[in-house]
Design an enzyme around this catalytic site. Sequence first.
Site, PDB file in Angstrom:
ATOM      1  N   GLY A   1      -8.702  -8.881   1.034  1.00  0.00           N
ATOM      2  CA  GLY A   1      -7.510  -9.207   1.806  1.00  0.00           C
ATOM      3  C   GLY A   1      -7.026 -10.632   1.606  1.00  0.00           C
TER       4      GLY A   1
ATOM      5  N   GLY B   1     -12.941  -3.766   1.398  1.00  0.00           N
ATOM      6  CA  GLY B   1     -14.341  -3.329   1.491  1.00  0.00           C
ATOM      7  C   GLY B   1     -14.753  -2.458   0.317  1.00  0.00           C
TER       8      GLY B   1
ATOM      9  NE  ARG C   1      -4.302  -1.546   1.737  1.00  0.00           N
ATOM     10  CZ  ARG C   1      -5.411  -1.545   2.430  1.00  0.00           C
ATOM     11  NH1 ARG C   1      -5.464  -0.883   3.571  1.00  0.00           N
ATOM     12  NH2 ARG C   1      -6.476  -2.197   2.014  1.00  0.00           N
TER      13      ARG C   1
ATOM     14  CE  LYS D   1     -20.889 -16.046   8.919  1.00  0.00           C
ATOM     15  NZ  LYS D   1     -21.070 -15.112  10.014  1.00  0.00           N
TER      16      LYS D   1
HETATM   17  P1  AMP Z   1     -14.863 -14.140   3.607  1.00  0.00           P
HETATM   18  O1  AMP Z   1     -14.371 -13.205   4.673  1.00  0.00           O
HETATM   19  O2  AMP Z   1     -16.342 -14.288   3.562  1.00  0.00           O
HETATM   20  O3  AMP Z   1     -14.249 -13.854   2.250  1.00  0.00           O
HETATM   21  O4  AMP Z   1     -14.353 -15.581   4.049  1.00  0.00           O
HETATM   22  C1  AMP Z   1     -13.015 -15.909   4.145  1.00  0.00           C
HETATM   23  C2  AMP Z   1     -12.874 -17.106   5.032  1.00  0.00           C
HETATM   24  O5  AMP Z   1     -13.643 -18.170   4.517  1.00  0.00           O
HETATM   25  C3  AMP Z   1     -11.446 -17.624   5.120  1.00  0.00           C
HETATM   26  O6  AMP Z   1     -10.956 -17.377   6.405  1.00  0.00           O
HETATM   27  C4  AMP Z   1     -11.592 -19.119   4.852  1.00  0.00           C
HETATM   28  O7  AMP Z   1     -10.880 -19.924   5.763  1.00  0.00           O
HETATM   29  C5  AMP Z   1     -13.071 -19.361   4.998  1.00  0.00           C
HETATM   30  N1  AMP Z   1     -13.535 -20.519   4.218  1.00  0.00           N
HETATM   31  C6  AMP Z   1     -13.383 -20.709   2.903  1.00  0.00           C
HETATM   32  N2  AMP Z   1     -13.880 -21.908   2.546  1.00  0.00           N
HETATM   33  C7  AMP Z   1     -14.338 -22.484   3.667  1.00  0.00           C
HETATM   34  C8  AMP Z   1     -14.963 -23.731   3.934  1.00  0.00           C
HETATM   35  N3  AMP Z   1     -15.189 -24.613   2.959  1.00  0.00           N
HETATM   36  N4  AMP Z   1     -15.315 -23.992   5.207  1.00  0.00           N
HETATM   37  C9  AMP Z   1     -15.069 -23.094   6.179  1.00  0.00           C
HETATM   38  N5  AMP Z   1     -14.495 -21.896   5.999  1.00  0.00           N
HETATM   39  C10 AMP Z   1     -14.132 -21.593   4.734  1.00  0.00           C
END
Ligand code: AMP
Length: 398
Positions: free
Chosen positions: A354, A377, A39, A201
């Site tokens: 990130g 974000g 950055r 999620k």
């Molecule tokens: P996000 O912040 O929504 O982009 O999610 C990122 C997080 O999703 C990372 O820390 C990953 O470890 C987690 N993640 C990705 N795939 C899986 C999975 N199949 N089961 C559980 N956690 C996951």
Amino acid sequence: MFNGYLTLEDVDVTGKRVFVRVDYNVPLDEHGNIVDDVRIRETIPTINYLLDKKAKIILASHLGRPKGEPNPKYSLYPVAKRLERLLNMPVKFSSKCYGEDVKKLVDGMKEGEIVLLENLRFHPGEESNDPEFAKFLASLADVYVIDAFGTCHRKHASMYGIKDYIQPVVMGFLLERELKYFEKALVNPQRPVIAFIGGAKVSSKLGVIKHLLDKVDKIFIGGAMAFTFLKAQGYNVGSSLIEENMFDEALSVIEQAKEKNVKFYLPVDFVCGEAVSDQTPVIEVAWQEIPEGWLGLDIGEASLQMIKEMLKDVQTIIWNGPMGVFELEKFKSGTFGLAHLIAESPALSIAGGGDTDYAIHKAGVVDKISYISTGGGAFLELLEGKTLPCLTAITRKQ
Ligand code: AMP
């Protein structure tokens, strides 16, 4: 789309006091050492341009979440030192971001000098968009430059409120580049366009997925989100992470994809474990064969093969979010594999967020991705079709 805004090259900055709002929110280790200075490096083109014009350069940023009061843990002092090394010249550090001392320091600046202010979030007025604080920052400069893409979704004093007290407010080169690439990928893209969206999620990415259905030709959902889409359709996903309250939304996304003629893909196999741990035994199974008690924690080799095929005719690639629990050795191959496949593709590729950024660096393919956004974000808000508040602060061309 972003052509109507003033940029650095549209205004005369020669010898002037130029305030540059940068995003030096860099990761630090427990000893306060900078772990990754991308950055900082990304702002060098703007700084060099201003140095060429003999401007008096006032840099300001936030770092971490000090909650409106000074906290040495979040001092920008190490950033001033790193900047000195990168530019090979002195950078004066102001131990405050507000008040008479700052004013005096800036008043005493000579042409071609650089001052970095202390963390803007040491003042409570930054995050509350306090007019007094905005007015003070504006009073330090003749020209105001926003180059902090990563903070563009925040209505903070230095990013938004300042527009009421100083004109012109212009884009720096980093912000301009971010928006140009975004435009290339989503506004006027070469088709076909594919989006890879991963992460934990559906609830946090639903807006992004829905908006992308209007923009892309193909979409691949990986990460834990895939299980919500599978389970919503009645398939067994073992003990994988799901969001039951998102089933209706997931089904509606699949329906909308059909209506909009967007090809919707989920992984065809998974690497599974009995726990989210590197100590667990691992099996790789087809998507409908996750055993009871096992969790899908990464996409498998067959999914990567499928992605390789999908990428063959693609001209533009957008990527956000990991394909699995890439933080663990046993479940990182899907995410790293995707990074390599995107890197090998001749298509224009933009990636952001990130985790995605980190995975691309770890996979060693930084140079082969057309553009890696410096914003998490803010990048997601653009993908979601939102207008970034900071854009309303930038002066329009006449
Ligand atoms: P996000 O912040 O929504 O982009 O999610 C990122 C997080 O999703 C990372 O820390 C990953 O470890 C987690 N993640 C990705 N795939 C899986 C999975 N199949 N089961 C559980 N956690 C996951």
